[in-house]
Design a protein around this motif. Structure first.
Motif, PDB file in Angstrom:
ATOM      1  N   ASN A  42       9.029 -99.743  65.605  1.00 43.58           N
ATOM      2  CA  ASN A  42       9.439 -98.377  65.311  1.00 43.58           C
ATOM      3  C   ASN A  42      10.469 -97.917  66.341  1.00 43.58           C
ATOM      4  N   CYS A  43      11.376 -97.089  65.903  1.00 43.44           N
ATOM      5  CA  CYS A  43      12.384 -96.561  66.808  1.00 43.44           C
ATOM      6  C   CYS A  43      11.753 -95.555  67.765  1.00 43.44           C
ATOM      7  N   ASN A  72      20.847 -98.295  68.476  1.00 35.29           N
ATOM      8  CA  ASN A  72      20.331 -97.608  67.286  1.00 35.29           C
ATOM      9  C   ASN A  72      20.463 -98.566  66.113  1.00 35.29           C
ATOM     10  N   CYS A 130      17.726 -96.821  62.510  1.00 34.18           N
ATOM     11  CA  CYS A 130      16.821 -95.727  62.851  1.00 34.18           C
ATOM     12  C   CYS A 130      17.132 -94.510  61.979  1.00 34.18           C
ATOM     13  N   GLU A 161      17.706 -91.836  68.431  1.00 32.72           N
ATOM     14  CA  GLU A 161      16.659 -92.833  68.600  1.00 32.72           C
ATOM     15  C   GLU A 161      17.271 -94.213  68.840  1.00 32.72           C
ATOM     16  N   ASN A 192      16.146 -98.699  69.072  1.00 27.27           N
ATOM     17  CA  ASN A 192      15.177 -99.773  68.822  1.00 27.27           C
ATOM     18  C   ASN A 192      15.218-100.721  70.010  1.00 27.27           C
TER      19      ASN A 192
END
Length: 802
Positions: free
Chosen positions: A383-384, A410, A413, A418, A420
């Motif tokens: 999940n980001c 990113n 996302c 956000e 990753n």
């Protein structure tokens, strides 16, 4: 008895030395893997590092004055300059190409995945596949010797073993363009090892004046034609390769000294250091030029400098335990990596690569697709995370722009702010991924789950990829693996010691050093390289600690990566330390009951042709007889020299009697330079020489051409001493003779010192007691006999007392 051959390389002392071949063509009867791994039992040949001081050599040296000595030294320094410039430019070209391919690829993919994830994945796979296919096609069809890192082969060359094809022009081209394709294609391998091979190729080609096959040669560059001079140039090239790969000039010198060379001289150290310095200058100039935007996507991540000088300021006593644990983990994982690569390489050789080049291409392409799918698919499982609140003065951008190196990627996302953490490692070049793992002020950027997932997958990919038919280095993948579990230990350390000012990037640095130490078993050079590439001297004691621990742990299980790979390739390396069992064996036991094939001083041409056709020996003892009819060894005759004599026919004579003068009765004979063995070809073969029936009835006096002072050992000398003598002097042949019956003199250290004569500045004298006594007696007109013998006797008594 005379021994015609000492075979280089052994698996175990008792079996290897009892099965030494009588030839010198690199054949390993039941010991090595050359016959099964290469399919060519004549693919390895020893090098003639010993200077053949025959009549032609001495005559040539006598004609040279001080001007030639100065010229020769100047040419060597000029060649060191050219090697540094050439290797630096090759490294710049490779880095710019890889960075641009990676930048274009990531920028394109990040723009596409916002519209269609599957389309971005497919294009990503196809781009990587095209780059890898270009690399493996170049290797399999054009330059097969360019596969792998090349360091085991270069280490074998500097150990005295010549593998045909490793220093050719096509190998250089294959290494450069193959590295661009394999590294740019995202495989779990690096370009640093191939850069060492690239530097060695450039040095060798410069030493021989270029490539005659491709009409790229120059006569004025052909100044070094002996294996010894070429060895020095290749040593400079190896150091230049490391200096160019890591921007670590001092580390390059120490790498050449510790890892690849078997013989070292202080004069060579200066030239190697100069070459590495030139490389550093070339790289620095190139980076300054690229900063103005002339190199496309080439940016700060182009050349390896993982600057952590702004990281952790100090460390406490409590941190030594987790740091020592990192060293243990590095030793275990490094030894496991070496063992797994051995199993995979053997399986490839026995079952896969036997089926031809097409299977090698399929294998590399399949691994490329698998690597791309894993790189693109695994980040989706994470999940980001929201971007951290950065300091106002921080240069770290979150998330970073697509196609630009940096932290916080990113990747697919839902929100713009956000990132990753797993994609931050996968969607970067390996250099940039390491920079992210080493980075300071990025605490909690990576989760433990992401680091563990990446460690397992990348470790597996590195094992599977290493050994494919592409240029593959293991330096940077090893740093990636080590920095991953190092940062993982750093996370637990930060959580445990909450009051300490600890940076996770510091532990990533120690993890990288530990894995390289556990896999490659280098200490001094690796320590200096890690300090140079991180620009931080504060952690030098910690790097030394983890290196010593990881090497000690790894040595319990197996040897270093390059030694293991050299053994798998059938390269008969003579290690620095002889086996323990050799202490119980003598030189005569090694010889066994072999029948030495020798030549008389004056030999018939037909007999020479028959001997050369019937065996592959490289050297032949030359025997003459005294007036009493006793055989006497007068020297060593090389096979290559015999072939030159047969081809020229100049020294044929009708009489079976020896020539009276040292140089023979003819004023015309081949120049000493004509006996040099070419690098780019296998040289003259006996099948290439045509001799008429009249020629076969002629004779050759071998006295002017043989080496009159070969190395000789008594038959009862321990094999340990023979081994050390053989390796430290870089010999190819050594004679085993019965113990001498009398002593004609004793040489001490004083006999080897020369001082200038004070009364006559044009002469010199040896500082031995006997010479001083004889000179004093001649000057004072003393009595003959007793007065001359007394100083010599005193010298022998003093030596006996010492």
């Amino acid at each position: 008895m005379l021994s015609n051959h000492f075979e280089n390389g052994m698996e175990t002392a008792r079996f290897a030395w009892s099965r030494l071949s009588h030839s010198d063509d690199g054949e390993l009867d039941g010991v090595g893997l050359l016959s099964t791994s290469t399919g060519n039992r004549n693919g390895v040949e020893s090098l003639d590092y010993e200077v053949i001081e025959n009549y032609g050599y001495r005559e040539e040296q006598a004609q040279r004055g001080n001007l030639f000595v100065i010229y020769n030294a100047g040419v060597k320094w000029f060649f060191a300059l050219l090697i540094g410039i050439g290797t630096g430019l090759a490294a710049v070209f490779i880095n710019i190409s890889v960075e641009n391919f990676a930048g274009w690829k990531f920028a394109l993919i990040f723009n596409i995945i916002h519209k269609s994830y599957l389309a971005g994945c497919l294009i990503y796979i196809l781009i990587n596949l095209a780059l890898v296919f270009s690399s493996v096609y170049i290797i399999t069809q054009f330059a097969p010797a360019a596969a792998g890192s090349g360091i085991p082969e270069i280490k074998g060359y500097l150990n005295g073993v010549d593998i045909h094809g490793i220093l050719l022009f096509r190998t250089l081209i294959g290494k450069i363009f193959g590295s661009i394709g394999s590294v740019g294609g995202g495989l779990a391998l690096g370009k640093e090892g191939p850069l060492v091979h690239t530097g060695a190729c450039i040095a060798s080609l410069l030493g021989q004046g270029g490539s005659t096959k491709y009409h790229l040669s120059s006569r004025w560059l052909q100044g070094f034609k002996s294996d010894r001079d070429r060895r020095d140039l290749v040593t400079c090239g190896c150091a230049a390769g490391v200096a160019a790969a890591f921007r670590a000039p001092v580390g390059g010198v120490l790498f050449a000294l510790e890892e690849v060379t078997s013989w070292w001289r202080s004069q060579l150290m200066w030239r190697v250091f100069f070459t590495s310095a030139i490389v550093a200058v070339v790289v620095r100039v190139a980076m300054g030029w690229c900063k103005s935007g002339n190199c496309g996507h080439f940016g700060a991540g182009g050349f390896i400098i993982w600057d952590i000088s702004d990281g952790q300021e100090d460390y406490s006593f409590e941190e030594l335990l987790p740091m020592a644990l990192i060293g243990v983990i590095g030793g275990l994982l490094g030894a496991l990596f070496n063992q797994l690569t051995i199993y995979v390489t053997r399986w490839r050789r026995n079952y896969l690569h036997k089926k031809g080049n097409r299977v090698k291409i399929y294998e590399a392409c399949l691994i490329s697709v698998l690597t791309s799918v894993i790189s693109f698919g695994l980040p989706l499982l994470r999940n980001c995370s929201p971007c951290p609140v950065s300091d106002p003065g921080s240069e770290i951008e979150c998330p970073r722009a697509p196609g630009v190196d940096g932290n916080y990627v990113n990747f697919y996302c839902s929100k713009d702010n956000e990132y990753n953490d797993l994609a931050t490692i996968f969607f970067n070049t390996q250099d940039d991924a390491i920079r992210n793992l080493f980075s300071a002020k990025t605490i909690h950027e990576f989760s433990a789950q992401s680091l563990l997932t990446f460690l397992v997958m990348f470790y597996t990919l590195a094992v599977v990829t290493f050994g494919t038919a592409v240029p593959a280095g293991q330096f940077v993948p090893g740093i990636v693996i080590g920095s991953t579990y190092g940062r993982l230990v750093g996370i637990f350390t930060v959580n445990h010691y909450k009051k300490l000012n600890i940076e996770e990037g510091t532990y990533a640095l120690l993890g990288a050093a530990s894995f390289l130490g556990g896999s490659m078993r280098m200490t001094v050079s690796l320590c200096v390289i890690m300090v140079e590439i991180t620009n931080n001297l504060k952690f030098l004691p910690l790097i030394m600690l983890v290196l010593l621990i990881s090497k000690a742990v790894g040595d319990v299980f197996n040897e270093g990566l390059y030694e293991e790979q050299a053994r798998l390739r059938g390269i008969p390396l003579l290690e620095s330390k002889p086996k323990y069992e050799m202490r119980k064996m003598t030189a005569r036991e090694v010889c066994g009951n072999q029948k030495v094939l020798s030549l008389p001083r004056v030999v018939k041409v037909a007999d020479v042709v028959s001997i050369l056709q019937s065996n592959k020996h490289n050297g032949f003892p030359v025997i003459d007889h005294t007036r009493n009819g006793e055989p006497l060894v007068i020297g060593l005759m090389l096979r290559s020299h015999l072939l030159v004599i047969l081809q020229s026919r100049i020294d044929f004579q009708h009489s079976p009697l020896p020539s009276h003068s040292p140089g023979g009765s003819r004023a015309i004979r081949p120049n000493y330079s004509e006996f040099a063995k070419p690098v780019s070809s296998k040289g003259i073969s006996i099948d290439d020489i045509y001799l008429s029936s009249d020629d076969l009835e002629m004779y050759i006096d071998l006295a002017p051409f043989l080496n009159p002072s070969p190395y000789v050992v008594p038959e009862d000398m321990s094999l340990t001493k023979v081994y050390n003598l053989f390796r430290q002097l870089g010999l190819r042949h050594i004679f085993v003779v019965p113990r001498a019956s009398r002593v004609i003199g004793v040489i001490t250290r004083k006999d080897l010192l020369i001082e200038e004569e004070t009364e006559d500045s044009t002469t010199t004298e040896l500082q031995s007691t006997s010479v001083r006594g004889q000179r004093h007696e001649r000057r004072s007109g003393g009595q003959n006999g007793v007065e001359l013998e007394r100083p010599l006797l005193n010298g022998l008594l003093a030596q006996h007392q010492r």
